[in-house]
Design an enzyme around this catalytic site. Sequence first.
Site, PDB file in Angstrom:
ATOM      1  N   HIS A   1       0.843  -1.196   0.000  1.00 25.87           N
ATOM      2  CA  HIS A   1       0.000   0.000   0.000  1.00 25.87           C
ATOM      3  C   HIS A   1       0.881   1.250   0.000  1.00 25.87           C
ATOM      4  CE1 HIS A   1      -3.424  -2.454   2.066  1.00 25.87           C
ATOM      5  NE2 HIS A   1      -3.146  -2.864   0.838  1.00 25.87           N
TER       6      HIS A   1
ATOM      7  N   HIS B   1      -3.032  -5.255 -12.703  1.00 25.35           N
ATOM      8  CA  HIS B   1      -3.235  -4.208 -11.696  1.00 25.35           C
ATOM      9  C   HIS B   1      -1.936  -3.575 -11.241  1.00 25.35           C
ATOM     10  CE1 HIS B   1      -1.647  -6.946  -8.742  1.00 25.35           C
ATOM     11  NE2 HIS B   1      -2.095  -6.263  -7.707  1.00 25.35           N
TER      12      HIS B   1
END
Length: 468
Positions: free
Chosen positions: A203, A391
Amino acid sequence: MKENLEKINKFEWNLPKKSRKEMRVDARVIANQKIMDAIEDAAVQQLTNVACLPGVVNPVVGLPDMHWGYGLPMGAVSAFDDQDGVISAGLCGFDINCGINLIRTNLSSDDVRKEADRLVPSLFKAIPSGVGAKGRLRLSPDDLEEVLKHGINWAVDRGYITKEDQDRTEEMGCMEDADPGKVSDLAKKRGSPQLGTLGAGNHFLEIQEVTHVFDKNAAKSWGIEKPGQVLIMLHCGSRGLGHQIATDYLKIQEQAVKKYNIWLPDSQLACAPVNSKEGQDFFAAMKCAANYSFTNRAVMTKWIREVFERVFSRGWESMDMKTIYAIAHNIVKYEEHKVNGEKRQLYVHRKGATRSFPDTPVIIAGTMGTSSYLMKGSAKAMEISFGSSAHGAGRAMSRHAAIKKFWGDKIKSELLERGIVSQATSPKSLAEEAPLAYKDVESVIDSVHGSGISTKVARMIPIGVIKG
């Protein structure tokens, strides 16, 4: 198993179902030669395992960011018939709706580089990050229920984001028929203090500079005018809530496999018939995690805007800090697709994969030392990958291996030498996310663009990086 792949063209490879007697459908891999050479045989084997499941629809697809994962490779797509198929927590992934918000600005890279030493620490302070990080919000039980059920409608009503932001979010930031009653008390307990947090692992929050514009019409329609423009990329998911939901339902579906007498080539592919209670309960709970994740990124979007306002002494609207798009990964969708010319309703599992519908934005993240891309979805994706694209870059080595090989402080220094200001909760966070721990993102993009499942619009490189 990899040796059985048959080359269709420069970017597509097929592994026919005859390669293994239990396979019901083919496995397909989208990759150029460089990517194909790097893909593990074990990941290809995992694709064939999924191709053995009941009601699976041809083909199971591996994307160029594919690498070995839990049950199914990260970077893969599998679709199942809505009557005879299965639905699986493992095929969705633990970090449900780990997705990306991409925000544009009218600031130039020169404007931002002058303030990077102040901007990056200010963002790091404003956005709680790290393993187990707790947010600035304290949700009441009623607030949490509303977030789980109604997603970013909660954030719009409270002024965290605008209706325009919501309009530029996949599913409008709210998957319908989410049922908080299907979410365990433990999952809710874990999620309640974490709304508005970045988390850890892969993240990140990045300030990025546009280096190339490939599709001027698409770029302009999404507010990107020219190279040098600054964008902001926020990548995170549903935190402890989503992880607990996946954990809870994997246990439930392990029992469902026995109850419904489902043969599995790998126990990690625990699943349940799509119309069973165990299947639909997971689907309703997964939607809650997806709604939470959309809201999580929406809350942080407000705080990002506030930091830019303080640093640049301008309102966020005057800096044109509008959402380009907010997209999901690690998710199950009930969608209509054409299969052999016939329209069918399918449960599409995208694990480490993102939606790529015609002319919609597709966001592919690279690493903190390389590039990321804004792409455009395509009709070709609807034909060969169930409307899906890669992705990200995809890991080339495990986190454990990266921590052993790289030193976080050295990574920080190397980034700074290249003009990238970084801040993380610990040097370990930078080590496990070292650029060399990932595949070559340019080869991933070459595979995606060359196959036509999404096409290049703009390329970005990092100016500032925040890691959990």
